[in-house]
Design a protein around this motif. Structure first.
Motif, PDB file in Angstrom:
ATOM      1  N   TYR A  44       0.835  -1.199   0.000  1.00 58.76           N
ATOM      2  CA  TYR A  44       0.000   0.000   0.000  1.00 58.76           C
ATOM      3  C   TYR A  44       0.875   1.256   0.000  1.00 58.76           C
ATOM      4  O   TYR A  44       0.636   2.196  -0.756  1.00 58.76           O
ATOM      5  CB  TYR A  44      -0.925  -0.011   1.228  1.00 58.76           C
ATOM      6  N   PHE A  95      -3.125   0.725 -10.070  1.00 62.27           N
ATOM      7  CA  PHE A  95      -3.281   1.185  -8.695  1.00 62.27           C
ATOM      8  C   PHE A  95      -4.525   2.070  -8.635  1.00 62.27           C
ATOM      9  O   PHE A  95      -4.766   2.871  -9.523  1.00 62.27           O
ATOM     10  CB  PHE A  95      -2.046   1.977  -8.229  1.00 62.27           C
ATOM     11  N   LYS A  96      -5.265   1.932  -7.520  1.00 59.83           N
ATOM     12  CA  LYS A  96      -6.536   2.658  -7.413  1.00 59.83           C
ATOM     13  C   LYS A  96      -6.289   4.054  -6.852  1.00 59.83           C
ATOM     14  O   LYS A  96      -6.184   4.249  -5.652  1.00 59.83           O
ATOM     15  CB  LYS A  96      -7.502   1.905  -6.509  1.00 59.83           C
ATOM     16  N   GLU A  97      -6.222   5.009  -7.761  1.00 61.07           N
ATOM     17  CA  GLU A  97      -5.855   6.364  -7.395  1.00 61.07           C
ATOM     18  C   GLU A  97      -6.798   6.961  -6.341  1.00 61.07           C
ATOM     19  O   GLU A  97      -6.361   7.551  -5.365  1.00 61.07           O
ATOM     20  CB  GLU A  97      -5.898   7.208  -8.661  1.00 61.07           C
ATOM     21  N   GLN A 147       2.440   1.778  -3.338  1.00 66.78           N
ATOM     22  CA  GLN A 147       1.508   2.362  -4.302  1.00 66.78           C
ATOM     23  C   GLN A 147       1.359   3.862  -4.076  1.00 66.78           C
ATOM     24  O   GLN A 147       1.254   4.639  -5.032  1.00 66.78           O
ATOM     25  CB  GLN A 147       0.140   1.688  -4.184  1.00 66.78           C
ATOM     26  N   LEU A 180      -6.437   5.309  -2.928  1.00 69.94           N
ATOM     27  CA  LEU A 180      -5.184   5.713  -2.281  1.00 69.94           C
ATOM     28  C   LEU A 180      -5.270   7.149  -1.771  1.00 69.94           C
ATOM     29  O   LEU A 180      -4.756   7.470  -0.706  1.00 69.94           O
ATOM     30  CB  LEU A 180      -4.017   5.567  -3.266  1.00 69.94           C
ATOM     31  N   ALA A 235       1.288   4.660 -12.086  1.00 74.02           N
ATOM     32  CA  ALA A 235       0.364   4.070 -11.125  1.00 74.02           C
ATOM     33  C   ALA A 235      -0.914   3.635 -11.821  1.00 74.02           C
ATOM     34  O   ALA A 235      -1.427   2.532 -11.584  1.00 74.02           O
ATOM     35  CB  ALA A 235       0.048   5.079 -10.021  1.00 74.02           C
ATOM     36  N   ASP A 263      -5.098  -3.801 -13.368  1.00 74.97           N
ATOM     37  CA  ASP A 263      -4.525  -4.881 -12.559  1.00 74.97           C
ATOM     38  C   ASP A 263      -5.250  -6.193 -12.792  1.00 74.97           C
ATOM     39  O   ASP A 263      -4.636  -7.257 -12.799  1.00 74.97           O
ATOM     40  CB  ASP A 263      -4.518  -4.511 -11.076  1.00 74.97           C
TER      41      ASP A 263
END
Lengths: 369, 515
Positions: A220, A239-241, A223, A244, A234, B331
């Motif tokens: 985490y 990666f979940k902007e 990321q 995050l 990202a 992903d």
């Protein structure tokens, strides 16, 4: 014309030396300043930097002041790594203090080990609530978080003032803007007998270790770093902007809230209008001075706490204005930024160019985002 | 008027330019006569750009002198260069999208532009004279890339031009557009204008240029008359003796569809973006499909919908072996077995300030580098070491920052990182863009090996030679539409060029796209 020219390669050693250099330059400028003010510079520096911590009581007070700064700064290090500029630790701290105080006052008669955790959690939630608003605005409406968090600092302060002058005012407090004293169960236990060092310092140190693990060991944290350094990479890696962003802002808000509730349940023991002399703002300087690294932040927050104490000491024994604290904080940040710039760039003095009708051209035609 | 004999129009004597950590030009000599078309050949990073910036007054050399018509001169800035009659067409155009052709040229000319209507007339005359018709009233964003280049060239021609510098002008053109550009340039040269043609494409240099100067690692590695050389000998001058310059790979056709795009439509949010129109494409296991196209014709939009950066509401628009994925984020597509090599190495493919280990983790996190949310750094380091080792990445080690690597080495690292995760589908955008020949060959071999292991590979590139070299089937994208995709041996450069320009008409089979 002054021109900045990149030095080509960045020096890792210098990057770490820069905060030290900034601290030294601040001190040198301090010496100069005191000389100009006709104060013995050496005595002044000793008063500010040594006298406050010359006995155990002083060191204990240093810890008391360090705890809230450290909690705010360590939280900020996470958002700043994500290049989210949360300037609102002060407001989040105040909301933490307010939420915690509200619950503490509801449970004023209650006894038991469960009271304190509930109060602390309320404080954390208060800070998260406040940074969460900024997070929603950022994620949903792309609002600039620098503006929203700064503005929310003032809103938080005014809500706190309203509460302490109104609904939370102690009915038996002779109309002073203060709440009633909290019940004993809602107070943070003192860590060292005979001092004011409370459990908040332990929480702050725990937060330092936890954030260290989060940022250097967990995926985490990785990321968050990638998102800050390179949002494109990202996104491509999936990666979940948004998630995050929420996580980082809520974490820093929660830690600032904990700092706030730690103040009201620790050294203060009730809700008063001035629960923070700008700890949330000082934490921004601390985070950068500590290079966003947990260990650096720990050292920098000790220095910042010392400056707070030294400013007071200089006021008391040398008759210097309390604005000294702010001045030193400002110089520290100024020199840090200057050192950082000069580490990556060198200054070139260039003769002015002869006036030519240099035409206007855009950098390159980038047709696509 | 001018004597067309002794002094060269431009003469560079011992130009040396040192950048921090890089000797960009080292004692470079170059002469260009009036009416000569002179090639400056070299790989990316050989120092071509620095040299032309010296000529154009953008960079001041540390040593050496510039002679103009035999007289020593110091070019202080581009404004002076333009006054002397030097015109330059950059690889990346500097045009304002929302202004008209005339307005753009007027801005570039500064005080010399004069009245706009007179300038427009001049633009019309000049552009017609040189066979590059452009309408001065049109706004730039309505022009194709080829037309934009014409605007840049015409901008140079409306002035009194004596030397025209073109930096990689053909990289944005279809083969047909290249031919017509060459006609213009020859006409221009015949009128006495000198042309410096910067390129790394040997065939074009051979076809166009009278003389060539070859740069390698900042130094002049040779001079030649391109027409008298064969491309191999010139390539050797460019890359040195130890690098293999040409290979061929056997073509294969797969039969099991792995990647299917059916009727993909995408409306770009970017006001100057390209909308994708009814894209249908199948890539089978064990084959490489190449998509050619001039930049900005929908490649980025197509790639973003394939990577998952852009999601489609209907998942079945894109399927991986019949699994609908078009609505899945990147992903999850990777988890299925997608490997993706983006166009931007630094910025999307790798995080510039992170180490190679961290960059290995960037997409490698799905292949056992995590345990319970924590990074297994030891495994990540081993993975990085394996990539560096197997793909011969020249780096200071796994701790080296990504931006400390050369373009070619970083690209080898990124391709290695994707391939070592055993993707079932690999999508590569411009895999050898800006990469030296040695690294390009290594990358091509890696792609072929992956193909032979049964992966479906889609390569999007602007380099037609590359596509013909490695693709088993080939097609082109133009203005958001995809041409029919044909087996490479049945296609030709001319046909592909037509398709890149949007002419998809075909003599034979329509069904080849889903062979």
């Amino acid at each position: 014309m002054i021109k900045l020219e990149p030095r080509g390669e960045r020096s890792a050693t210098m990057a770490y030396l820069s905060p030290v250099l900034a601290a030294l330059l601040t001190m040198l400028t301090g010496l100069l300043l005191f000389t100009l003010l006709n104060v013995d510079p050496v005595e002044a520096l000793i008063t500010i930097l040594y006298v406050p911590i010359s006995d155990t009581h002083g060191i204990a007070e240093l810890c008391v002041k360090t705890a809230p700064i450290l909690l705010c700064a360590i939280g900020l290090s996470v958002v700043f790594k994500a290049k989210i500029w949360n300037i609102g630790a002060e407001g989040q701290l105040l909301m933490g203090g307010l939420f915690g105080s509200y619950i503490a006052l509801q449970l004023i008669e209650a006894e038991g080990f469960w009271v304190l955790p509930i109060v602390l959690i309320a404080g954390i939630l208060g800070g998260m609530f406040w940074s969460g608003i900024a997070a929603i605005l950022k994620v949903r409406f792309h609002t600039n978080e620098i503006l929203t968090t700064i503005m929310m600092n003032y809103i938080a302060l005014n809500i706190l003032l309203w509460a302490v002058h109104g609904p939370l005012k102690d009915p038996e407090g002779f109309n002073f803007p203060e709440s009633a004293l909290f019940g004993d169960s809602a107070l943070l236990p003192v860590l060292i007998e005979g001092t004011r060092v409370h459990f908040g310092m332990a929480l702050a140190l725990f937060a330092v270790v936890a954030v260290w693990v989060l940022m250097s060991r967990s995926f985490y944290g990785f990321q968050i770093k990638v998102m800050g350094m390179d949002a494109g990479a990202a996104r491509l890696s999936g990666f979940k902007e948004k998630r995050l962003t929420y996580f980082a802002l809520l974490l820093s808000g929660g830690l600032a809230g904990l700092a706030g509730v730690g103040e009201v349940t620790g050294p203060i023991g009730q809700l008063i209008p001035q629960i923070s002399p700008g700890y949330g703002y000082a934490a921004i300087i601390v985070a950068f001075l500590g290079r966003l690294h947990p260990l650096g932040i720990l050292l920098a927050s000790l220095l910042m706490a010392l400056l707070y104490m030294g400013g007071e000491m200089a006021q008391i024994s040398l008759g210097l204005p309390l604005a000294l604290t702010g001045l030193f904080q400002g110089m520290l940040l100024f020199y840090l930024l200057a050192c950082d710039v000069l580490i990556s760039f060198r200054i070139r003095l260039k003769p002015r160019k002869v006036k030519t009708s240099t035409p206007l051209t855009p950098l390159a035609s980038e047709t696509r985002g | 008027m001018k004597q067309h004999s002794p002094p060269p129009r431009l003469s560079l004597r011992g130009i040396t330019k040192q950048y921090p950590g890089c000797l960009a030009n080292d004692d470079v000599h170059l002469d260009i006569a009036p009416a000569e078309i002179h090639a400056l050949l070299g790989e990316n990073g050989a120092g071509k750009s620095t040299l032309m910036k010296v000529i154009y007054g953008l960079v001041k050399p540390d040593r050496g002198e510039v002679l103009w018509d035999g007289l020593p001169i110091e070019v202080k800035d581009p404004a002076q260069a333009r006054k002397m009659g030097i015109g330059m067409v950059f690889q990346h155009f500097s045009l304002f999208e929302t202004l008209t052709v005339t307005e753009n040229i007027a801005l570039a000319l500064g005080d010399d532009a004069g009245a706009l209507d007179q300038l427009a007339e001049k633009i019309r005359t000049v552009s017609e004279k040189y066979g590059m018709t452009i309408n001065p009233e049109r706004e730039i964003h309505t022009l194709s890339v080829g037309e934009r280049q014409r605007v840049e060239i015409v901008r140079c021609l409306v002035q009194n031009i004596k030397l025209l510098i073109l930096d990689e002008p053909t990289s944005v053109l279809t083969p047909q557009e290249v031919d017509s550009l060459f006609i213009t340039l020859r006409q221009l040269a015949s009128e006495g204008c000198s042309i410096l043609f910067i390129s790394h494409k040997l065939n074009e240099v051979k076809a166009l240029c009278h003389n060539a100067t070859v740069l390698r690692a900042g130094r002049v590695s040779g001079e030649c008359v391109p027409a008298e050389e064969d491309t191999t000998s010139m390539a050797k001058l460019m890359v040195g003796d130890d690098t293999p310059v040409s290979t061929t790979y056997p073509k294969k056709l797969g039969s099991t569809p792995l990647l299917c795009i059916s009727d993909l439509n995408l409306h770009s949010d970017d006001p100057f973006g390209v909308h994708l129109k009814h894209i249908n494409l199948t890539v089978n296991a064990g084959e490489i499909v190449g998509i050619a196209g001039v930049a900005g014709n929908g490649q980025e939009e197509l790639l973003a919908s394939l990577s998952g950066e852009h999601l489609c509401p209907d998942g079945k628009t894109i399927t991986f072996a019949e699994d609908a994925v078009a609505d899945l984020p990147p992903d999850q597509r990777r988890r299925w077995g997608l490997g993706f090599v983006p166009e931007e190495r630094l910025g999307r493919g790798a995080v510039p300030e992170m180490s190679l280990t961290e960059n290995a983790l960037l997409t490698g996190f799905l292949s056992g580098l995590l345990s319970k949310g924590m990074v297994a750094w030891k495994k990540a380091e081993t993975f990085a070491d394996q990539i560096i080792d197997q793909y011969r990445v020249k780096a200071a080690g796994r701790h080296a920052q990504a931006d400390s690597l050369s373009g070619g080495n970083l690209q080898k690292f990124i391709i290695g990182r994707e391939i070592m995760q055993n993707p079932k589908i690999l999508i590569a955008a411009h895999p050898t863009w800006g990469v030296d020949i040695g690294a390009a060959t290594a990358i091509h071999k890696a792609l072929i090996t992956l193909r032979d292991q049964g992966a479906a590979i889609l390569v999007v590139s602007e380099d037609i030679d590359e596509l013909f070299l490695i693709s088993d089937r080939i097609g082109a994208i133009c203005n958001g539409a995809l041409s029919p995709v044909k087996p490479t041996p049945e296609s030709s450069i001319q046909e592909l060029g037509r398709m890149m320009a949007g002419d998809f008409s075909q003599s034979a089979h329509e069904g080849s796209a889903t062979l």
